[in-house]
Scaffold this active site. Structure first.
Site, PDB file in Angstrom:
ATOM      1  N   SER A 115       0.803  -1.228   0.000  1.00  0.00           N
ATOM      2  CA  SER A 115       0.000   0.000   0.000  1.00  0.00           C
ATOM      3  C   SER A 115       0.831   1.271   0.000  1.00  0.00           C
ATOM      4  CB  SER A 115      -0.947   0.005   1.201  1.00  0.00           C
ATOM      5  OG  SER A 115      -0.233   0.173   2.410  1.00  0.00           O
ATOM      6  N   LYS A 165       0.659   4.641   6.865  1.00  0.00           N
ATOM      7  CA  LYS A 165       0.154   5.447   5.748  1.00  0.00           C
ATOM      8  C   LYS A 165       0.798   6.828   5.831  1.00  0.00           C
ATOM      9  CE  LYS A 165      -2.986   2.216   4.746  1.00  0.00           C
ATOM     10  NZ  LYS A 165      -2.890   1.352   3.547  1.00  0.00           N
TER      11      LYS A 165
END
Length: 257
Positions: free
Chosen positions: A51, A113
């Site tokens: 990701s 993230k």
């Protein structure tokens, strides 16, 4: 004649017991200082998914600064409930930080993230483009990349350099500008929360998925990712990474931004 100068000799069993005790003491000391270091200074984490490609690759090992945001219950292993969520030596993230955080409503798992939205910001994706406070975020095309993903799929992506408000530049991957998360509602980031996104924009379930991750509460932040230490990246994926003899040296000791 008796030799009165002879020195008594310990038994073999006594020597072995002393050696085992010294080894056990050394191991306890190593574990203690490792726990002290990883709890209060730098946490050690590994990257299990794609990701955050291309910034972080599957198999990367990273150090995360826990001092960056201060300490609370989520700074410690197993999130001890007797500690408060309020922070000691508290500090707040900056836009563009690569943050590690835990989500109690997702089994207490850790995630990584990039901080895209600050409290009070509006965030929206339109046709693959990121808008922050109604302003489009500039991106510059770098190249097309063909590679085999960590789970064995052939991928063709476009790599861009994105410039966030404040000037931080970082790379992103886009497979398409019409993916499932490339057109979203307008999000308003609540006070005390942050909007997180992966750099692999079409391969990241992040704050754009409100019924899954959603906005991330400040209390849940663990620390800021600062550097890769080493990596078990699979060099057969075909990316332009320095891999002499199959060792991904190009992923060792990289500062992160």
């Amino acid at each position: 004649m008796t030799d009165k100068t002879a020195t008594p000799v310990k038994s073999t069993e006594a020597k072995e017991d002393g050696g085992l005790y010294a080894l056990l003491k050394d191991l306890i000391s190593i574990v203690f200082f490792y726990l002290l270091f990883t709890t209060f200074a730098w946490g050690a984490f590994h990257i299990p998914s794609g990701s955050m490609e291309p910034t972080l690759e599957v198999g990367d090992r990273i150090f995360v600064s826990k001092l960056a945001y201060g300490y609370n219950r989520y700074s410690f292993p197993f999130d001890p409930s007797f500690l408060p969520e309020s922070r000691f030596l508290a500090d707040t993230p900056e836009r563009g930080d690569i943050a590690v955080f835990t989500l109690p409503y997702k089994n207490g798992d850790d995630f990584i993230k990039r901080v895209i939205g600050m409290p009070g910001d509006t965030i929206q994706m339109k046709e693959g483009r990121l808008y922050i406070n109604s302003e489009i975020v500039p991106r510059d095309f770098i190249r097309e990349v063909n590679y085999t993903s960590y789970d064995g799929y052939d991928r063709r992506v476009r790599e861009y350099e994105e410039t966030l408000p404040g000037g931080l530049k970082h790379r992103i991957y886009e497979r398409t500008d019409s993916g499932a998360l490339d057109n979203t509602p307008l999000y308003v980031v609540p006070l005390g929360h942050y909007f997180m996104m992966g750099d692999n924009r079409d391969g990241s379930a992040d704050s754009r998925v409100m019924n899954d991750m959603g906005f991330v509460k400040y209390a849940y932040l663990v620390g800021r990712a600062s550097i890769t230490t080493f990596s078990l990246y699979n060099c057969d994926q075909g990316k332009d990474i320095f891999c002499p003899a199959g060792i991904p040296l190009g992923r060792f000791f990289n500062s992160l931004n």
